[in-house]
Write a protein that holds these residues in place. Structure first.
Motif, PDB file in Angstrom:
ATOM      1  N   PHE A   5       0.840  -1.196   0.000  1.00 56.88           N
ATOM      2  CA  PHE A   5       0.000   0.000   0.000  1.00 56.88           C
ATOM      3  C   PHE A   5       0.878   1.250   0.000  1.00 56.88           C
ATOM      4  O   PHE A   5       1.884   1.316   0.703  1.00 56.88           O
ATOM      5  CB  PHE A   5      -0.890  -0.020   1.254  1.00 56.88           C
TER       6      PHE A   5
ATOM      7  N   MET B  55      -0.633   6.418  -6.433  1.00 54.46           N
ATOM      8  CA  MET B  55      -1.101   5.803  -5.193  1.00 54.46           C
ATOM      9  C   MET B  55      -1.638   4.409  -5.467  1.00 54.46           C
ATOM     10  O   MET B  55      -2.536   4.226  -6.293  1.00 54.46           O
ATOM     11  CB  MET B  55      -2.205   6.671  -4.547  1.00 54.46           C
ATOM     12  N   HIS B  56      -1.062   3.429  -4.792  1.00 55.96           N
ATOM     13  CA  HIS B  56      -1.519   2.041  -4.892  1.00 55.96           C
ATOM     14  C   HIS B  56      -2.379   1.777  -3.660  1.00 55.96           C
ATOM     15  O   HIS B  56      -1.876   1.719  -2.542  1.00 55.96           O
ATOM     16  CB  HIS B  56      -0.320   1.091  -4.947  1.00 55.96           C
ATOM     17  N   GLU B  57      -3.693   1.629  -3.851  1.00 53.27           N
ATOM     18  CA  GLU B  57      -4.635   1.619  -2.741  1.00 53.27           C
ATOM     19  C   GLU B  57      -4.875   0.235  -2.155  1.00 53.27           C
ATOM     20  O   GLU B  57      -5.860   0.024  -1.433  1.00 53.27           O
ATOM     21  CB  GLU B  57      -5.960   2.237  -3.186  1.00 53.27           C
TER      22      GLU B  57
ATOM     23  N   GLU C 139      -7.956  -4.774  -1.476  1.00 55.25           N
ATOM     24  CA  GLU C 139      -8.119  -3.462  -0.833  1.00 55.25           C
ATOM     25  C   GLU C 139      -9.037  -3.558   0.385  1.00 55.25           C
ATOM     26  O   GLU C 139      -9.955  -4.385   0.417  1.00 55.25           O
ATOM     27  CB  GLU C 139      -8.746  -2.451  -1.813  1.00 55.25           C
TER      28      GLU C 139
ATOM     29  N   ARG D  68     -11.363  -0.733   2.567  1.00 49.40           N
ATOM     30  CA  ARG D  68     -11.840   0.654   2.622  1.00 49.40           C
ATOM     31  C   ARG D  68     -12.675   0.861   3.879  1.00 49.40           C
ATOM     32  O   ARG D  68     -13.525   0.041   4.201  1.00 49.40           O
ATOM     33  CB  ARG D  68     -12.659   1.001   1.377  1.00 49.40           C
TER      34      ARG D  68
ATOM     35  N   LYS E 133     -12.782   5.358   2.331  1.00 51.70           N
ATOM     36  CA  LYS E 133     -11.388   5.735   2.136  1.00 51.70           C
ATOM     37  C   LYS E 133     -10.493   4.502   2.205  1.00 51.70           C
ATOM     38  O   LYS E 133     -10.617   3.681   3.114  1.00 51.70           O
ATOM     39  CB  LYS E 133     -10.966   6.744   3.206  1.00 51.70           C
ATOM     40  N   ALA E 134      -9.571   4.370   1.223  1.00 53.10           N
ATOM     41  CA  ALA E 134      -8.655   3.231   1.211  1.00 53.10           C
ATOM     42  C   ALA E 134      -7.691   3.316   2.394  1.00 53.10           C
ATOM     43  O   ALA E 134      -7.115   4.371   2.662  1.00 53.10           O
ATOM     44  CB  ALA E 134      -7.873   3.197  -0.099  1.00 53.10           C
TER      45      ALA E 134
ATOM     46  N   ASN F 208      -4.523   0.961   4.715  1.00 51.19           N
ATOM     47  CA  ASN F 208      -3.505  -0.075   4.524  1.00 51.19           C
ATOM     48  C   ASN F 208      -4.012  -1.420   5.040  1.00 51.19           C
ATOM     49  O   ASN F 208      -4.256  -1.584   6.242  1.00 51.19           O
ATOM     50  CB  ASN F 208      -2.235   0.320   5.267  1.00 51.19           C
TER      51      ASN F 208
END
Length: 322
Positions: free
Chosen positions: A187, A200-202, A284, A286, A290-291, A293
């Motif tokens: 992340f 950005m890698h979510e 992912e 969330r 919001k994403a 880690n």
């Protein structure tokens, strides 16, 4: 001593008796009466202003006692404010953290307590400043108590649903393989494999072979099980309590939209669909849209050592696989 008065007459060198007339007697009486009235009035005024009457003494004593009780009440308010502040701190920094819910905003806790003329009724009182201060603090305390009562009701509901919430949290990894080194991309900001720019890698990319099992990380309801742009074949699960997980680039599904799933249940299989450079699972988590880690939610199936390794690897710049 003689009560008669005499005066000396130099003409005949003799003392003559002074005869006092009626007019003089009246004048003398009025003179002494005036003096008596003046001194009597002065004495009365001094007694009125400097010496309390029995009733005034009682009223003065009651007033002093009332002022003392008001100050004692003010001190009690200080204690209550400290107790409430401690409850509010525990609510925001302990209870709500346990149940992973946002603390109450300070403006809601304080609230409003009336207009500028709310305390004008105390203007004519001797202790108006103290009375006004106490009235204001009571109003503020009442608002804070109401907000705290509402908050505790919410915490109570969360506590009742604690078991459901704990089962719903995405608290394990989405694959059965336990080797943390199979995470190809973590992340955060990483190099996009297609555009070669930092992006950005979510989520987290698990490098795996096509067909390997993917499992639900918490109880929930499948809200999507189909193709979705760059995700390719993907599954979205709504876990409630603000949590949603996404599983992308699948080769096949084991669930459909609307299915209720349990943590650890097989929901699909690793693939290489959508915007993907090689077989892997893009995962992912969330929270409230919001994403976040995902490695912060792997606490149910990794050791502290594995978690530390994950954190170290997540700091190394890599290229995403999607």
């Amino acid at each position: 001593m003689s009560k008669h008065k005499f005066r000396y007459n130099p003409a005949n060198l003799t003392y003559e008796k002074i005869e006092t007339g009626v007019r003089q007697i009246i004048n003398n009486v009025l003179f002494y009466l005036s003096i008596a009235i003046v001194f009597g009035g002065a004495g009365a005024l001094i007694a009125f202003y400097l010496v309390d009457s029995p009733r005034e003494k009682i009223l003065r004593k009651e007033l002093n006692r009332t002022e003392f009780e008001l100050r004692m009440f003010n001190d009690k308010l200080n204690e209550l404010e400290e107790i409430l502040a401690d409850i509010e701190y525990r609510d925001d920094n302990i209870y709500r953290i346990i149940f992973e819910t946002e603390p109450i905003a300070s403006d809601i806790r304080q609230g409003g307590y009336g207009g500028t003329n709310r305390y004008s009724k105390y203007e004519n009182y001797e202790n108006k400043e103290l009375l006004t201060d106490i009235a204001q603090r009571i109003d503020i305390l009442t608002g804070r108590l109401y907000a705290q009562t509402t908050s505790l009701d919410e915490i109570y509901e969360l506590a009742i649903n604690k078991e459901q919430m704990l089962n719903s949290l995405p608290a394990i990894r989405p694959v059965r393989e336990t080797d943390v080194r199979r995470i190809a991309s973590h992340f955060g900001y990483r190099t996009d494999p297609f555009y070669k720019v930092r992006k950005m890698h979510e989520g987290i990319d698990f490098s795996m072979a096509v067909g390997e099992e993917i499992i639900a990380t918490g109880d929930g309801v499948v809200t999507l099980a189909s193709k979705n742009g760059g995700y390719g074949n993907c599954i979205f699960i709504d876990h409630g309590f603000g949590y949603v997980t996404r599983y992308a680039h699948l080769s096949a599904y084991n669930v459909k939209k609307g299915d209720k799933v349990k943590r650890g249940q097989i929901i699909g299989y690793v693939g290489n669909t959508g915007k993907s450079t090689s077989p892997h699972l893009h995962y992912e988590v969330r929270k409230n849209g919001k994403a976040v880690n995902p490695i912060n939610y792997f606490y149910n199936d990794i050791t502290p050592e594995e978690y530390e390794t994950m954190l170290q690897l997540s700091e190394i710049p890599t290229q995403t696989m999607d």
